[in-house]
Design an enzyme around this catalytic site. Structure first.
Site, PDB file in Angstrom:
ATOM      1  N   ARG A  23      46.129  42.918  21.252  1.00  0.00           N
ATOM      2  CA  ARG A  23      47.545  43.150  21.586  1.00  0.00           C
ATOM      3  C   ARG A  23      48.462  42.748  20.448  1.00  0.00           C
ATOM      4  NH1 ARG A  23      47.320  41.777  27.925  1.00  0.00           N
ATOM      5  NH2 ARG A  23      46.198  43.690  28.324  1.00  0.00           N
ATOM      6  N   SER A  42      32.988  42.014  31.099  1.00  0.00           N
ATOM      7  CA  SER A  42      34.145  41.568  31.891  1.00  0.00           C
ATOM      8  C   SER A  42      34.002  41.791  33.384  1.00  0.00           C
ATOM      9  CB  SER A  42      35.402  42.316  31.418  1.00  0.00           C
ATOM     10  OG  SER A  42      35.700  41.931  30.112  1.00  0.00           O
ATOM     11  N   ALA A  44      33.335  40.096  37.430  1.00  0.00           N
ATOM     12  CA  ALA A  44      33.687  38.940  38.239  1.00  0.00           C
ATOM     13  C   ALA A  44      32.416  38.341  38.808  1.00  0.00           C
ATOM     14  CB  ALA A  44      34.640  39.360  39.356  1.00  0.00           C
ATOM     15  N   CYS A  46      32.001  35.572  40.094  1.00  0.00           N
ATOM     16  CA  CYS A  46      32.287  34.861  41.336  1.00  0.00           C
ATOM     17  C   CYS A  46      32.243  35.784  42.550  1.00  0.00           C
ATOM     18  CB  CYS A  46      33.667  34.220  41.271  1.00  0.00           C
ATOM     19  SG  CYS A  46      33.854  33.146  39.860  1.00  0.00           S
ATOM     20  N   VAL A  84      22.738  37.908  20.055  1.00  0.00           N
ATOM     21  CA  VAL A  84      22.954  37.297  18.737  1.00  0.00           C
ATOM     22  C   VAL A  84      21.967  36.145  18.581  1.00  0.00           C
ATOM     23  CG1 VAL A  84      24.584  36.028  17.298  1.00  0.00           C
ATOM     24  CG2 VAL A  84      25.357  38.021  18.606  1.00  0.00           C
ATOM     25  N   TYR A 430      57.583  24.079  55.666  1.00  0.00           N
ATOM     26  CA  TYR A 430      57.179  23.909  57.060  1.00  0.00           C
ATOM     27  C   TYR A 430      57.733  25.014  57.934  1.00  0.00           C
ATOM     28  CZ  TYR A 430      57.793  22.637  61.898  1.00  0.00           C
ATOM     29  OH  TYR A 430      57.826  22.699  63.269  1.00  0.00           O
ATOM     30  N   TRP A 438      54.751  17.587  59.724  1.00  0.00           N
ATOM     31  CA  TRP A 438      54.262  16.823  58.571  1.00  0.00           C
ATOM     32  C   TRP A 438      53.041  17.565  58.069  1.00  0.00           C
ATOM     33  CZ3 TRP A 438      56.256  12.380  56.371  1.00  0.00           C
ATOM     34  CH2 TRP A 438      57.216  11.675  57.100  1.00  0.00           C
ATOM     35  N   ARG A 446      51.074   9.760  52.682  1.00  0.00           N
ATOM     36  CA  ARG A 446      51.757   8.639  53.325  1.00  0.00           C
ATOM     37  C   ARG A 446      50.781   7.511  53.620  1.00  0.00           C
ATOM     38  NH1 ARG A 446      54.128  10.626  58.778  1.00  0.00           N
ATOM     39  NH2 ARG A 446      52.497   9.263  59.610  1.00  0.00           N
TER      40      ARG A 446
END
Lengths: 457, 457
Positions: A23, A42, A44, A46, A84, A430, A438, A446
């Protein structure tokens, strides 16, 4: 003057780097050649468990960009099935071998991008090369496994290793109707969690019908006509017509090391924040590098697609003449195993101890939505904090739908060295469909702040 | 010596304070009396739309703790249907009136907790008191609305005001099968979003069948036998047998102000970080107070149950002899309207301008999960950043399932004054069921960092 970039490894890290470099520098300024041992670019990795489980098809959907796209749109020349074998830093060449024809090619470079990825650990056990025993690291592995399942219709699978990949594969094989057993040397699966959180994952796996063989190791494979028929575990034979190896990986840094490029204590290639290696004009990114851990401030090896993409991009921007940095990692990870979401970031209790922290830990059980809202689901949040300062050191979450992604707030808090007191004051969102009034993260913070305040934990 | 605490308003803020005070000081040390104008204590007002929509029943599920529980478990004496009419700071008494009998009672205090909440804006329009016109602020409002719907089976509803409550009520009434129209004075609904994000919400509402009358105001209500039959809007009559008012609220600070307690430019009661008012021994929390905005560093009025709970807890800990602080707000909010999730935190573009920031804004469209994963859903993330420093100023998200709660990462980043560059380097969790390999938050941060870097945006 025109420069030559050679990329070793054409998956996430290597091709992110190549694309970013392109680029910023056109073909007249920078020629780019990539060598890839496998048959795909390239992709995925996963996504492999979801391809095997039947959620995603055809397998091409896992490929982000093919060699044709790289050639056409990026003027990047990818050589598939080329391994390689040697880097010569003095002559600035690499030697690559065509795995199909045996032909060798010497390619000169000005800039070199090492993206050799990771090597799966395979147990040096009798029978480990039998048909029916699969790793699931590469797309080629996944395609071979899918073909085997199609042709042989296995019914009993044993998974060796209870990390993310092992457990995601357990889910995939359950979805395909197989009987699934898991063998793992730890007390609980998911060694990247503390055992109290891992035990929740174990319970969930048992609920789904997975037979667990914990604190045990595969000792060998029984074969029949070259095909696996059982896994030997603690003197017992677990019948299996399919075995998945999920024992983790280590950085594939041997090629770089042999060339004189520095590697670190984790075995990964040493890089700075711009992804420069110790050798001038040589860059590295992805599973083969050693990472800086932002909490322990020590080196760590972590094989994750998201780091590979980010680091590759950083390397590509820099070698394209720009400026970008990769700040380090927290070991953030997330996984879904059937209906259970598991996530972690930062240090576990054990890791905090190893890193020299005096720490405390608290866990809270809450719900993902308001208690009265339909489909509210259980969530347990565990926080680890430094004892005196209250600085957050790590977090783990196990729960159901909506639980896991909350880990990102804790990753952000870790990156800012927030205390649990500061965390407990965060203005998190929330509304009844999303959280109790909470948020579980705030309740945990907390409680942790109270524990810090009282000097206990 | 024993002290007396009087609490005015027995909902989230008041009763959180009372409960926390009680945990630290037993009845022999602190007597606690609370006066509540309505018929309920400590209820989840945010759950009202889901009660009306039929997702939650019976209505008692929205009540966290009843007066009986407070009496039995906390030794807190709650007087329902008692309106406090006067605070005498000199004599240290409050005057309360029983709304059913008219009897007046004078109650002495040593400590006073003012939790008077907010007053809904009602348009001073002809017919505004007609049967069939409802606010939905209190549980009593909700019960009255539910009874009206049961008895009258309305079929055409007009909602006046397109904020969170208005839109959540639109969803609720759609679920009950009503024709729903919305009247709002803005260009787009959700005035707490920038118009480009609000327009996505408008599109979603139209998709679900809501008729929008934007940039218009209700000018009056046509009634028939004391019941509403239409809403006058820009000379047109929108037929309606049910009208919901969602025009927002303002702090109910009149009682405190009359007693000489300081209020600020937003009309809210001025409090410090420990929730102390200007008057000695007088505390305040919840919708009636003025908040400190952590990004604008100016005062802001925000009526949210989550702040009421947190602030009430802080007040209670402090008046119980402990130490706790409420650091301030970011205006984080989230809402689900049918399948659309809407969330925001920090400053919008308009608010950033008002606060004096030179800012830039970017938006990105991505998906909530990996592109190839089933049920991946669209998400748009918008970030506002300071032009020169790149410090994050605010964020907005509109998307579908899994989109909204990502706002919490951005709230955490805002609380740490992170730059978009730092945000783009966060180690957020990734697995195909949870995110693309680049989480949408990171893509947005990267684009914003590039815009900052180029001086543009």
């Amino acid at each position: 003057m025109s420069e030559r970039l050679v990329v070793i490894g054409a998956d996430a890290a290597g091709m992110s780097a190549a694309s970013q470099a392109r680029r910023r520098r056109g073909p007249e300024d920078l020629s780019i050649v990539a060598f890839e041992r496998g048959r795909h670019t390239s992709y995925a990795a996963c996504g492999i468990p979801y391809f095997i489980g039947g959620l995603i098809k055809p397998v091409e959907r896992l490929v982000a960009r093919s060699p044709e796209v790289f050639a056409r749109s990026f003027a990047i020349d990818v050589h598939l099935r080329h391994q390689v074998e040697h880097i010569d830093l003095h002559r600035r060449t690499v030697l690559a071998r065509d795995l199909d024809t045996g032909t060798e090619v010497v390619e000169p470079f000005d800039q070199l991008m090492v993206a050799t990825g990771a090597t799966p650990r395979r147990p040096p056990l009798p029978g480990a090369d039998a048909t029916g025993i699969f790793g699931v690291q590469t797309l080629d592995d996944a395609i071979a496994l899918a073909q085997f399942m199609e042709a042989q219709s296995p019914t009993r699978a044993v998974i060796v290793g209870g990390g993310y990949i092992g457990l995601e594969m357990a889910e995939a094989l359950l979805m395909r109707g197989l009987d699934v057993s898991l063998v793992d040397s730890g007390q609980e699966p998911m060694a990247t969690l503390d055992p109290d959180m891992g035990s929740m994952v174990a319970d969930a796996l048992r609920d789904k019908g997975v037979t667990l063989h914990m604190t045990e190791r595969a000792e060998g494979f029984t074969t029949r006509n070259g095909r696996v028929s059982a896994v030997a575990v603690a003197g017992e034979e677990l019948p299996a017509d399919l075995v998945i190896l999920g024992l983790g990986v280590r950085p594939a840094s041997g090629l770089a090391e042999a060339a004189g490029i520095a590697t670190g204590p984790t075995g990964g290639i040493v890089v700075d924040r711009r992804m420069r290696t110790s050798a001038d004009g040589v860059w590295s990114a992805g599973d083969c590098v050693e990472n800086f851990h932002l909490v322990s401030r020590g080196p760590v090896a972590l094989a994750l697609g998201t780091h590979a993409n980010k680091q590759g991009r950083v390397a590509g921007i820099n070698l394209g003449g720009g400026y970008a940095t990769f700040p380090g990692v927290l070991g953030t990870a997330i996984s879904k195993i059937c209906s259970v979401e598991v996530a972690r970031t930062g240090l576990t209790e054990a890791q905090a101890g190893q890193a020299g922290f005096s720490h405390l830990a608290i866990s809270v059980d809450s719900t993902t939505r308001a208690g009265y809202y339909p489909d509210t689901a259980p969530i347990r949040v565990k926080l680890v904090a430094e004892r005196r300062t209250g600085v957050l050191l790590g977090a783990q979450i196990v729960g159901e739908e909506g639980a896991g992604k909350r880990i990102d707030v804790l990753a952000c808090a870790l990156a800012s060295s927030m205390t649990v007191e500061e965390l407990s004051g965060l203005d998190l969102s929330y509304a009844p469909p999303f959280a109790p009034v909470w948020d579980p993260v705030l309740i945990a913070a907390r409680k942790a702040a109270e524990a810090v305040d009282s000097g206990g934990g």
